[in-house]
Design an enzyme around this catalytic site. Structure first.
Site, PDB file in Angstrom:
ATOM      1  N   MET A  20     -11.312   2.524  -5.340  1.00 46.29           N
ATOM      2  CA  MET A  20     -11.610   3.533  -6.374  1.00 46.29           C
ATOM      3  C   MET A  20     -13.036   4.054  -6.247  1.00 46.29           C
ATOM      4  SD  MET A  20      -9.741   1.620  -9.565  1.00 46.29           S
ATOM      5  CE  MET A  20     -10.227  -0.031  -9.116  1.00 46.29           C
ATOM      6  N   ASP A  65      -1.719  -5.384  -4.065  1.00 46.66           N
ATOM      7  CA  ASP A  65      -1.568  -6.742  -4.572  1.00 46.66           C
ATOM      8  C   ASP A  65      -1.934  -6.726  -6.057  1.00 46.66           C
ATOM      9  OD1 ASP A  65      -1.766  -9.474  -5.173  1.00 46.66           O
ATOM     10  OD2 ASP A  65      -2.446  -9.960  -3.150  1.00 46.66           O
ATOM     11  N   ASP A 105       3.298   1.553 -11.640  1.00 42.87           N
ATOM     12  CA  ASP A 105       2.108   2.382 -11.751  1.00 42.87           C
ATOM     13  C   ASP A 105       2.197   3.539 -10.763  1.00 42.87           C
ATOM     14  OD1 ASP A 105       1.000   1.578  -9.326  1.00 42.87           O
ATOM     15  OD2 ASP A 105      -0.281   0.043 -10.235  1.00 42.87           O
ATOM     16  N   PRO A 154       0.792  -1.226   0.000  1.00 37.11           N
ATOM     17  CA  PRO A 154       0.000   0.000   0.000  1.00 37.11           C
ATOM     18  C   PRO A 154       0.829   1.283   0.000  1.00 37.11           C
ATOM     19  CG  PRO A 154       0.004  -0.986   2.169  1.00 37.11           C
ATOM     20  CD  PRO A 154       0.730  -1.930   1.278  1.00 37.11           C
ATOM     21  N   LYS A 183      -1.996   4.416 -14.617  1.00 36.42           N
ATOM     22  CA  LYS A 183      -3.354   4.786 -14.974  1.00 36.42           C
ATOM     23  C   LYS A 183      -3.834   5.645 -13.824  1.00 36.42           C
ATOM     24  CE  LYS A 183      -4.735   1.565 -18.266  1.00 36.42           C
ATOM     25  NZ  LYS A 183      -5.913   1.378 -19.095  1.00 36.42           N
ATOM     26  N   THR A 233      -2.689  -5.799   0.162  1.00 34.45           N
ATOM     27  CA  THR A 233      -3.680  -4.990  -0.532  1.00 34.45           C
ATOM     28  C   THR A 233      -4.187  -3.844   0.358  1.00 34.45           C
ATOM     29  OG1 THR A 233      -5.644  -5.091  -1.912  1.00 34.45           O
ATOM     30  CG2 THR A 233      -5.711  -6.380   0.121  1.00 34.45           C
ATOM     31  N   ALA A 234      -4.725  -2.807  -0.283  1.00 32.12           N
ATOM     32  CA  ALA A 234      -5.167  -1.611   0.438  1.00 32.12           C
ATOM     33  C   ALA A 234      -6.198  -1.953   1.520  1.00 32.12           C
ATOM     34  CB  ALA A 234      -5.754  -0.603  -0.547  1.00 32.12           C
TER      35      ALA A 234
HETATM   36  N1  SAH Z   1      -3.932  -3.473  -6.498  1.00 29.59           N
HETATM   37  C1  SAH Z   1      -4.266  -2.452  -5.529  1.00 29.59           C
HETATM   38  C2  SAH Z   1      -5.530  -1.728  -5.890  1.00 29.59           C
HETATM   39  C3  SAH Z   1      -5.441  -0.940  -7.174  1.00 29.59           C
HETATM   40  S1  SAH Z   1      -6.895   0.014  -7.499  1.00 29.59           S
HETATM   41  C4  SAH Z   1      -4.357  -3.074  -4.131  1.00 29.59           C
HETATM   42  O1  SAH Z   1      -4.347  -4.308  -4.011  1.00 29.59           O
HETATM   43  O2  SAH Z   1      -4.433  -2.323  -3.166  1.00 29.59           O
HETATM   44  C5  SAH Z   1      -6.453   1.578  -6.808  1.00 29.59           C
HETATM   45  C6  SAH Z   1      -7.267   1.845  -5.561  1.00 29.59           C
HETATM   46  O3  SAH Z   1      -6.723   1.125  -4.464  1.00 29.59           O
HETATM   47  C7  SAH Z   1      -7.275   3.280  -5.102  1.00 29.59           C
HETATM   48  O4  SAH Z   1      -8.228   4.037  -5.820  1.00 29.59           O
HETATM   49  C8  SAH Z   1      -7.674   3.123  -3.649  1.00 29.59           C
HETATM   50  O5  SAH Z   1      -9.069   2.867  -3.534  1.00 29.59           O
HETATM   51  C9  SAH Z   1      -6.941   1.838  -3.275  1.00 29.59           C
HETATM   52  N2  SAH Z   1      -5.637   2.094  -2.635  1.00 29.59           N
HETATM   53  C10 SAH Z   1      -4.430   1.768  -3.117  1.00 29.59           C
HETATM   54  N3  SAH Z   1      -3.452   2.114  -2.237  1.00 29.59           N
HETATM   55  C11 SAH Z   1      -4.073   2.671  -1.179  1.00 29.59           C
HETATM   56  C12 SAH Z   1      -3.627   3.226   0.058  1.00 29.59           C
HETATM   57  N4  SAH Z   1      -2.328   3.278   0.398  1.00 29.59           N
HETATM   58  N5  SAH Z   1      -4.564   3.696   0.916  1.00 29.59           N
HETATM   59  C13 SAH Z   1      -5.871   3.638   0.610  1.00 29.59           C
HETATM   60  N6  SAH Z   1      -6.350   3.136  -0.540  1.00 29.59           N
HETATM   61  C14 SAH Z   1      -5.466   2.663  -1.419  1.00 29.59           C
END
Ligand code: SAH
Length: 262
Positions: free
Chosen positions: A178, A98, A43, A20, A65, A126-127
């Site tokens: 998102m 992730d 990204d 994250p 993106k 993952t977030a």
């Molecule tokens: N593959 C990533 C998600 C990609 S989609 C994962 O597994 O986390 C992108 C979205 O992920 C963002 O719009 C937000 O909703 C979330 N996100 C990613 N990093 C974040 C963070 N550090 N804190 C909060 N939300 C996050």
């Protein structure tokens, strides 16, 4: 005569989760691959601290993106990855969180397969996991929710459609990725299906980063509170989860910096 390339062992293209944001939530496998990479294609969500782990001389390429902003077309990203890998370079494709979640991984794998290139996937934090940790809550709980939905706020067609009736049930927990712009849309759908206006909604912006912020609200107040808060970083939205109350009294852990890790 066989080319030199044919004798070189083919390193799989690594499709790597960067976690994250905080460098200390990177896996050791990710760290090793980044340090060994000739080319890192990342990204927008990958932090500068993590990119700085690439060796001097490595080619670090932004191919992101952005929700509603400027983007690199997916075909161009695919071409970048396969093009570099076909030269024999060790390529790391670095994605936030992730790579198996909301990361257009399948498109990139299809391009690699079409080019006859091997690949490996390295999972990341993952977030939703980082955001749950930030609010001191478990994503599942006996007697409350035995399952969890990971949803996107928008898809290629616009705001994403989901099973609103199921999501409106008391005790349901969902992690929305998102979803900042989808707040009013999701609120409307859930209310229409009978969700309680006081259902907790919690946003965690920049989860696991030094600038992490938590916004605790309810389904009724969500869009207005969100607009007032002016969050501009990536945010994860939880439906049906509030921050644990005692959490406010617990000192927060500050993520380690690269210097502290070394
Ligand atoms: N593959 C990533 C998600 C990609 S989609 C994962 O597994 O986390 C992108 C979205 O992920 C963002 O719009 C937000 O909703 C979330 N996100 C990613 N990093 C974040 C963070 N550090 N804190 C909060 N939300 C996050």
């Amino acid at each position: 005569m066989p080319s030199q390339l044919a004798h070189r062992p083919v390193t799989p293209v690594a499709l790597v989760g960067a976690g994250p944001g905080g460098i200390d939530l990177l896996t050791i496998r990710a760290l090793r691959l980044i340090e060994a990479a000739d080319v890192v294609i990342h990204d927008r969500l990958v932090s500068g601290d993590i990119l700085a782990l690439a060796r001097a001389g490595a080619h670090v390429i932004a191919a992101g993106k952005q929700g509603f902003g400027p983007t690199t077309p997916q075909e161009a990203i695919n071409a970048l990855i396969t093009g570099h890998a076909l030269t024999g370079a060790r390529v790391v494709r670095l994605k936030g969180g992730d790579p198996v979640l909301f990361g257009r991984l399948d498109e990139e794998i299809a391009a690699l397969e079409a080019a006859g290139l091997p690949y490996e996937i390295v999972p990341g934090v993952t977030a939703a996991s980082a955001a749950a940790a930030a609010i001191g809550q478990s994503l599942t709980q006996r007697g409350r929710n035995s399952g969890l939905r990971l949803l996107t706020g928008h898809d290629m067609q616009g705001f994403a459609d989901h099973d609103w009736r199921a999501l409106a049930h008391p005790g349901e927990v969902a992690a929305l990725y998102m979803a900042k712009r989808a707040a009013r849309f999701v609120q409307g759908r859930l209310m229409m299906h009978g969700a309680a206006p006081d259902t907790p909604v919690t946003l965690v912006e920049n989860a696991a980063r030094a600038d992490e912020r938590i916004l605790a609200t309810t389904l009724a107040d969500w869009p207005t509170d969100l607009a007032d808060a002016g969050l501009d970083g990536p945010a994860l939205t939880f439906l049906g989860l509030a921050p644990r109350e005692a959490r406010a009294r617990i000192p927060q852990t500050t993520p380690l910096t690269r210097q502290e890790l070394a």
